[in-house]
Design a protein around this motif. Structure first.
Motif, short mmCIF file in Angstrom:
data_model
loop_
_atom_site.label_atom_id
_atom_site.label_comp_id
_atom_site.label_asym_id
_atom_site.label_seq_id
_atom_site.Cartn_x
_atom_site.Cartn_y
_atom_site.Cartn_z
N ILE A 208 0.83 -1.21 0.00
CA ILE A 208 0.00 0.00 0.00
C ILE A 208 0.87 1.25 0.00
N SER A 209 1.91 1.27 0.81
CA SER A 209 2.80 2.44 0.86
C SER A 209 3.45 2.71 -0.48
N PHE A 210 3.84 1.64 -1.18
CA PHE A 210 4.49 1.80 -2.48
C PHE A 210 3.50 2.31 -3.53
N LEU A 211 2.29 1.75 -3.53
CA LEU A 211 1.34 2.07 -4.59
C LEU A 211 0.60 3.39 -4.37
N SER A 212 0.41 3.80 -3.14
CA SER A 212 -0.40 4.98 -2.86
C SER A 212 -0.01 6.21 -3.68
N PRO A 213 1.27 6.58 -3.72
CA PRO A 213 1.62 7.80 -4.47
C PRO A 213 1.66 7.63 -5.99
N ILE A 214 1.63 6.41 -6.49
CA ILE A 214 1.78 6.21 -7.94
C ILE A 214 0.57 5.56 -8.59
N LEU A 215 -0.44 5.20 -7.80
CA LEU A 215 -1.54 4.42 -8.33
C LEU A 215 -2.24 5.11 -9.49
N SER A 216 -2.51 6.40 -9.35
CA SER A 216 -3.24 7.11 -10.42
C SER A 216 -2.37 7.31 -11.65
N SER A 217 -1.07 7.55 -11.47
CA SER A 217 -0.20 7.79 -12.63
C SER A 217 0.15 6.50 -13.36
N VAL A 218 0.31 5.41 -12.62
CA VAL A 218 0.63 4.13 -13.26
C VAL A 218 -0.56 3.60 -14.05
N ASN A 219 -1.77 3.78 -13.48
CA ASN A 219 -3.00 3.36 -14.15
C ASN A 219 -2.94 1.89 -14.57
N LEU A 220 -2.64 1.03 -13.61
CA LEU A 220 -2.57 -0.40 -13.85
C LEU A 220 -3.96 -0.95 -14.12
N ARG A 221 -4.11 -1.67 -15.24
CA ARG A 221 -5.40 -2.24 -15.63
C ARG A 221 -5.23 -3.70 -16.00
N PRO A 222 -5.62 -4.62 -15.12
CA PRO A 222 -5.59 -6.04 -15.50
C PRO A 222 -6.55 -6.29 -16.65
N LEU A 223 -6.15 -7.19 -17.56
CA LEU A 223 -6.97 -7.43 -18.75
C LEU A 223 -7.59 -8.81 -18.75
N SER A 224 -6.80 -9.85 -18.90
CA SER A 224 -7.41 -11.18 -19.04
C SER A 224 -6.50 -12.26 -18.51
N LEU A 225 -7.11 -13.37 -18.12
CA LEU A 225 -6.38 -14.55 -17.70
C LEU A 225 -5.93 -15.35 -18.92
N ALA A 226 -4.94 -16.21 -18.72
CA ALA A 226 -4.52 -17.12 -19.78
C ALA A 226 -5.71 -17.98 -20.21
#
Length: 615
Positions: free
Chosen positions: A84-102
């Motif tokens: 949580i500490s690592f992601l909090s300041p970068i979550l909006s800028s990284v914009n990580l979006r999971p797409l699909s499973l194998a």
């Protein structure tokens, strides 16, 4: 087992915990349904921008390993609070979006595995996007006490940068046309190779597997790259080694980037054959390599963010280049570690470091008493070489325990189901093999080490009976930890163990080693004496930073960090990631690691070139 001093990252081994599982139910869950439900919830949390909500989809004792997807570095985050500490300041800028499973039928589609008797994982490869790129990850979900499936281990790895994709597949180069106007391919190739009117963006020192893999990756990303190597031919770094050397890793594990070995390639590659492959690879990949060339000096300008590198070419001429990126790819070890001893000048025989060993011939070996100091891979191979050449006696001096596994038994078990003839495509296997944090791999490796020990019991018992001390690694973690933390301390048996167990090669143990050399042999610290005509110091190599100091000077070496072993998070120090000096990188490792990590290093370098990173 020998006790080894505790290391700073040992704490992670004791912190590997299994979540409290829910009461077992008669039917096992559908792994795809469980994984998809989790992926949907994970996406919702990420979309909210509130990192604290990760507690709804992660266990408190969870791990997230990231390779260049969330930051331009290699990171391992342990524990929900750290994530949580690592992601909090970068979550909006990284914009990580999971797409699909194998997909079903693909490698590592959703399934249930049981790594420990008390632990089940629902696991799967998945794809994702970020604001800057696309990648693949690997999820491992464990059931909590309330029956909810949450992330126990998560891995994310960047495959490509948007707008800067590799020129592969559908994006491959056109190749030219049949017109007589302009230069043809050969003429353009010569101009590129010579860098007559241009400068390389990246300059790589060393044309072994590290430099070749990285150069191929960088060129696929559109970065002009030059390799310089002091050898006369590509592959000579392998051809020049001792005559009997054969790779200890199987070919199924050792493929190169973009160009796998043919299906009829031998399982273990002789050194000269591998050297020829490197030479062919360099030609087929159109890599720019200046051979018989050396770096005289290198200085960095912080204002221009470029290097000035003075190179002496094969014809004796000098050239100063100004790359923005400088990579040392001379191998993950540094200079040979060559100890000296009292009385060495009085020794009437021959003493040399194992790096200088070429071959033990009947003329050089017969009638001679050989002492090999060190019991790693090289020490064993050299001892076997001297015995087979007819030496009067061969003795190995062992100071501390050595992990031994047989190539034809334990060696196959290391790669079974992943890097073997039945395994998945190499790219999928690479994702899987790197998806667990290294400390967790060490912890889980205890089970495999124990299984290998049982299969190889006869050989191990024979070694112990012959006086050889077998060490199974810290806490029984085996080969992988030894390699990733020490770069040695093991032997993959390709024949020498039988010579030891049968008494043909003798072993003498002395923890304090050699006290002094005398005219006709070696006096050990325990007072015993070993007659010797030849002493081979298979005593290993210093940190790669020593090569940096030798080639590039003190100014650069003082700014970089030591290479290898794990940092406080559990990632390797210095290698394949920021080194401590701007625009300077280390590249090394065995063939498989060079294939895997050349991609991540190339992406980091491309990110700097594209202005996406200031590492």
């Amino acid at each position: 087992m020998l006790a080894t001093p505790p290391q700073p990252h040992d704490v992670y081994l004791s912190h590997f915990k299994t979540p409290k599982a829910a009461p077992q139910v008669p039917t096992r869950p559908n792994p795809r349904s469980v994984a998809q439900h989790w992926l949907d919830r994970f996406s919702e949390v990420l979309s909210s921008g509130d990192a604290s909500r990760l507690s709804t989809v992660f266990h408190q004792d969870s791990w997230w390993r990231d390779h260049v997807a969330l930051s331009w570095d290699l990171r391992t985050l342990h524990g929900l609070s750290a994530i949580i500490s690592f992601l909090s300041p970068i979550l909006s800028s990284v914009n990580l979006r999971p797409l699909s499973l194998a997909a079903d039928g693909d490698a590592y589609a959703p399934s249930i595995v049981t790594p420990l008797p008390e632990l089940d994982w629902v696991q799967s490869i998945f794809t994702f996007e970020t604001s800057t790129g696309r990648g693949r990850g690997f999820l491992r979900l464990a059931q909590a006490g309330d029956g909810d499936w949450k992330a126990h281990m998560l891995y994310t790895a960047l495959d490509e940068i948007k707008g800067h994709e590799e020129s592969t597949g559908a994006r491959r180069a056109h190749g030219g046309q049949n017109s007589s106007l302009g230069a043809n391919w050969f003429e353009r190739r010569q101009q590129t190779y010579d860098f007559v009117d241009s400068e390389p963006t990246a300059l790589i020192i060393g044309a072994g597997q590290a430099g070749l893999n990285l150069a191929a990756r960088l060129q696929a990303l559109g970065l002009s790259t030059l390799i310089v190597d002091r050898q006369a031919r590509v592959g000579d770094n392998w051809r020049s080694r001792y005559r009997t050397l054969v790779t200890h890793d199987p070919v199924t594990y050792a493929h190169m980037s973009y160009l796998p070995f043919p299906s009829n390639w031998p399982l273990y590659t002789p050194k000269d054959k591998l050297g020829d492959w490197f030479e062919a690879y360099a030609s087929l990949m159109e890599l720019n390599i200046w051979l018989s060339a050396s770096v005289n000096s290198a200085t960095y300008s912080p204002s221009s963010k470029t290097w000035s590198v003075d190179i002496r070419k094969a014809d004796g001429s000098k050239r100063t280049l100004h790359p923005s990126q400088l990579i040392l790819a001379t191998g993950h070890s540094g200079e040979p570690r060559i100890p000296t001893f009292p009385g060495q000048d009085s020794f009437k025989g021959t003493i040399y470091h194992g790096s200088a060993h070429k071959d033990a011939t009947p003329a050089s070996a017969q009638g001679k008493k050989i002492l090999v100091v060190g019991t790693g891979n090289s020490g064993h191979d050299i001892a076997q070489n001297y015995y087979e050449a007819g030496a009067a006696s061969v003795t190995m001096l062992q100071r501390s325990g050595t992990y031994v596994l047989q190539a034809e038994k334990g060696g196959h078990m290391l790669h079974a189901g992943t890097y073997d003839e039945t395994g998945p495509p190499t790219e999928a296997a690479d994702i899987y093999s790197q998806s667990l944090p290294l400390p967790v791999q060490f912890a889980l490796g205890r089970n495999l080490t124990a299984a290998i020990k049982e299969v190889e019991k006869e050989n191990l018992d024979g070694l112990e009976k012959a006086g050889f001390k077998v060490d199974f690694g810290h806490d029984g973690s085996g080969l992988f930890r030894k390699y990733m933390t020490k770069g040695g301390g093991y032997y993959i048996d390709v024949g020498c163990s039988e010579l030891i167990t049968s008494g043909k090669v003798k072993v003498v143990r002395c923890a304090e080693g050699i006290a002094a050399l005398e005219a006709n042999g070696v006096r050990l610290a325990d007072g015993n004496f070993i007659d010797a005509d030849v002493v081979v110091l298979a005593t290993g190599y210093d940190n790669m930073r020593t090569s940096c100091r030798k080639i590039l000077g003190n100014e650069v070496a003082e700014k970089v960090i030591d290479v290898w072993d794990l940092d406080d998070e559990g990632e390797l120090n210095g290698m394949w990631r920021p080194s401590g000096h701007p625009n300077f990188w280390y590249m090394g490792g065995n063939l498989a690691l060079c294939r895997i990590y050349s991609k991540f290093l190339a992406l980091q370098i491309k990110a700097v070139d594209a202005g996406l990173s200031n590492k």
